[in-house]
Design a protein around this motif. Structure first.
Motif, short mmCIF file in Angstrom:
data_model
loop_
_atom_site.label_atom_id
_atom_site.label_comp_id
_atom_site.label_asym_id
_atom_site.label_seq_id
_atom_site.Cartn_x
_atom_site.Cartn_y
_atom_site.Cartn_z
N PHE A 67 19.48 86.52 -60.57
CA PHE A 67 17.93 85.82 -61.02
C PHE A 67 17.96 86.05 -61.76
CE2 PHE A 67 13.19 87.17 -61.63
CZ PHE A 67 13.21 86.66 -60.07
N PRO A 68 16.73 84.73 -62.26
CA PRO A 68 16.69 83.92 -63.73
C PRO A 68 16.16 84.20 -64.66
CG PRO A 68 16.06 82.75 -62.34
CD PRO A 68 16.55 83.76 -61.28
N GLU A 69 15.42 84.30 -65.43
CA GLU A 69 14.37 84.83 -67.02
C GLU A 69 14.69 82.92 -67.92
OE1 GLU A 69 12.11 86.41 -69.49
OE2 GLU A 69 12.15 86.43 -67.45
N VAL A 70 13.69 82.80 -68.13
CA VAL A 70 13.57 81.60 -68.96
C VAL A 70 12.97 82.34 -69.86
CG1 VAL A 70 11.69 80.34 -67.56
CG2 VAL A 70 13.01 79.40 -69.24
N SER A 71 13.20 82.08 -71.67
CA SER A 71 11.48 82.49 -72.78
C SER A 71 11.73 82.01 -73.71
CB SER A 71 12.64 83.37 -73.37
OG SER A 71 11.79 84.17 -73.98
N PRO A 72 10.13 81.11 -73.76
CA PRO A 72 9.79 80.50 -74.86
C PRO A 72 10.89 81.49 -76.46
CG PRO A 72 8.31 81.49 -74.64
CD PRO A 72 9.71 82.29 -73.65
N ARG A 73 10.95 79.98 -77.36
CA ARG A 73 11.88 80.80 -78.67
C ARG A 73 11.02 79.67 -79.40
NH1 ARG A 73 15.13 85.23 -77.84
NH2 ARG A 73 14.51 85.35 -75.91
N GLY A 74 11.01 79.77 -80.45
CA GLY A 74 10.40 79.28 -81.42
C GLY A 74 10.57 79.22 -83.11
N GLY A 75 10.12 78.34 -84.26
CA GLY A 75 10.30 78.99 -85.40
C GLY A 75 10.44 77.28 -86.51
N ASP A 76 10.02 77.70 -87.21
CA ASP A 76 10.63 76.60 -87.71
C ASP A 76 11.54 75.41 -87.77
OD1 ASP A 76 8.13 76.80 -89.97
OD2 ASP A 76 9.79 78.06 -91.27
N PRO A 77 11.29 74.07 -87.59
CA PRO A 77 12.05 73.14 -87.50
C PRO A 77 13.66 73.63 -88.23
CG PRO A 77 10.22 71.99 -87.96
CD PRO A 77 10.04 73.27 -88.93
N GLY A 78 14.56 73.76 -86.98
CA GLY A 78 16.19 74.46 -87.69
C GLY A 78 16.05 75.83 -87.31
N ALA A 89 23.44 79.81 -83.36
CA ALA A 89 22.76 80.66 -84.00
C ALA A 89 21.11 81.15 -83.51
CB ALA A 89 23.04 81.35 -85.40
N LEU A 90 20.63 81.95 -82.28
CA LEU A 90 19.47 81.72 -82.24
C LEU A 90 19.38 83.12 -82.54
CD1 LEU A 90 16.96 80.94 -80.83
CD2 LEU A 90 18.13 82.08 -78.84
N PRO A 91 18.64 83.04 -83.32
CA PRO A 91 17.86 84.45 -84.49
C PRO A 91 16.79 85.17 -83.16
CG PRO A 91 17.22 82.90 -85.65
CD PRO A 91 18.21 82.43 -84.59
N ASP A 92 17.05 86.31 -82.74
CA ASP A 92 15.46 86.99 -81.95
C ASP A 92 14.72 88.15 -82.69
OD1 ASP A 92 14.70 87.73 -79.27
OD2 ASP A 92 14.76 89.63 -79.96
N ARG A 93 13.77 87.14 -83.08
CA ARG A 93 11.85 87.42 -83.58
C ARG A 93 11.55 89.20 -82.84
NH1 ARG A 93 14.10 85.39 -88.17
NH2 ARG A 93 14.68 83.90 -88.75
N GLN A 94 10.50 89.19 -83.81
CA GLN A 94 9.84 90.24 -82.88
C GLN A 94 9.30 89.61 -82.04
OE1 GLN A 94 9.06 93.34 -84.36
NE2 GLN A 94 8.00 93.89 -82.32
N GLY A 95 8.75 90.39 -80.87
CA GLY A 95 8.01 89.78 -80.05
C GLY A 95 7.43 91.03 -78.73
N ASN A 96 7.68 91.88 -77.48
CA ASN A 96 6.74 92.12 -76.91
C ASN A 96 7.35 93.68 -76.85
OD1 ASN A 96 8.72 91.31 -74.31
ND2 ASN A 96 7.04 90.43 -74.25
N ASN A 97 9.55 93.24 -77.17
CA ASN A 97 10.10 94.47 -76.83
C ASN A 97 10.81 94.04 -75.65
OD1 ASN A 97 10.32 95.29 -79.32
ND2 ASN A 97 8.20 96.25 -79.12
N ARG A 98 10.17 93.79 -74.46
CA ARG A 98 11.06 93.63 -72.76
C ARG A 98 12.69 93.17 -73.56
NH1 ARG A 98 8.09 93.30 -68.32
NH2 ARG A 98 9.50 92.72 -67.23
N VAL A 99 12.88 92.55 -74.05
CA VAL A 99 14.17 92.40 -74.61
C VAL A 99 14.40 91.65 -73.20
CG1 VAL A 99 14.63 92.78 -76.67
CG2 VAL A 99 14.59 94.06 -74.72
N ASP A 100 13.92 91.21 -71.97
CA ASP A 100 14.98 90.26 -70.67
C ASP A 100 15.73 90.20 -71.13
OD1 ASP A 100 12.29 92.06 -69.23
OD2 ASP A 100 11.43 90.27 -69.45
N SER A 101 15.87 88.70 -71.92
CA SER A 101 16.91 87.75 -72.19
C SER A 101 18.10 88.59 -72.53
CB SER A 101 16.16 86.37 -72.86
OG SER A 101 15.20 86.00 -72.54
N LEU A 102 17.91 89.56 -73.48
CA LEU A 102 19.11 90.00 -74.20
C LEU A 102 19.53 91.13 -72.88
CD1 LEU A 102 17.58 91.42 -77.55
CD2 LEU A 102 19.37 89.02 -76.91
N ARG A 103 18.94 91.68 -72.33
CA ARG A 103 18.88 92.74 -71.53
C ARG A 103 20.28 91.66 -70.41
NH1 ARG A 103 16.61 97.38 -72.12
NH2 ARG A 103 15.03 97.24 -72.68
#
Length: 216
Positions: A67-78, A89-103
């Motif tokens: 079952f798919p999940e898509v998550s927006p990720r953003g930050g400074d360019p690069g 390397a994709l840093p995981d920043r403070q979010g809503n703590n569902r951490v669906d993608s990481l799970r």
């Protein structure tokens, strides 16, 4: 064989038809040799430059059942770091703590990133397998907005290619004239209240945005 249901209206009458998946796909012409050959197995200098300019990407994952999940990720360019031509390397920043993608990645390590650069109509797709590491495990400074990441997703690249600009051309995504006036939309606080079936109202959108900005 699977089927794809289609619906048509003939003289105001709703008509259901069935076509096999193969029949539907047979209606598409074969991709050109150029389209087939553009897929590479690494992040070359062109991919690296595009990622270095990108402040926004989407992360696609799937759970153990697919079952798919898509998550927006953003930050400074690069904000997604190119470690070498085979690793991102994709840093995981403070979010809503569902951490669906990481799970998802803990049970199904396959993932894809779609990179956007404001003003560019082309996008970049990168596919691979992942590992999740601690914020200090890579030995590089990943601080952004004054905060270290909670964790880091390291993607080992298997495929990468640029997507042509047709979708963004059709959407006019970067056209200022097509920006939606926020006042024409339902306030987000009201949306959350309705979706969560809350009895009490939430703060106005300006307050919600200010709270989110304080957590960047």
């Amino acid at each position: 064989m699977g089927t794809l249901a289609t619906a048509r209206y003939r003289r105001g009458v709703h008509v259901d038809t069935q076509a096999t998946d193969a029949e539907v796909l047979a209606g598409y012409r074969a991709p050109s040799q150029l389209v087939r050959d553009k897929v590479i197995d690494r992040v070359d200098e062109h991919c690296r430059a595009f990622i270095g300019l990108s402040p926004f990407a989407t992360l696609a994952t799937a759970d153990a059942d697919g079952f798919p999940e898509v998550s927006p990720r953003g930050g400074d360019p690069g904000f997604v770091h190119v470690l070498d031509e085979h690793r991102l390397a994709l840093p995981d920043r403070q979010g809503n703590n569902r951490v669906d993608s990481l799970r998802n990645l803990t049970v199904n390590p396959r993932a894809a990133l779609l990179f956007f650069v404001p003003g560019a109509e082309e996008t970049l797709k990168v596919f691979g397998t992942t590992t999740i590491v601690g914020p200090d495990d890579l030995g590089i400074d990943l601080t952004e907005f004054g905060r270290a990441p909670r964790s880091v997703v390291v993607l080992t690249v298997q495929r990468a290619y640029f997507q042509c600009g047709k979708a963004l051309m059709r959407s006019g995504l970067w056209d200022p004239a097509k920006q939606v006036d926020r006042s024409t939309m339902t306030p987000f606080g009201q949306v959350l209240k309705d979706h969560c079936a809350l009895e009490t109202p939430l703060p106005d959108d300006a307050t919600i945005r200010a709270e989110l900005a304080a957590e960047l």
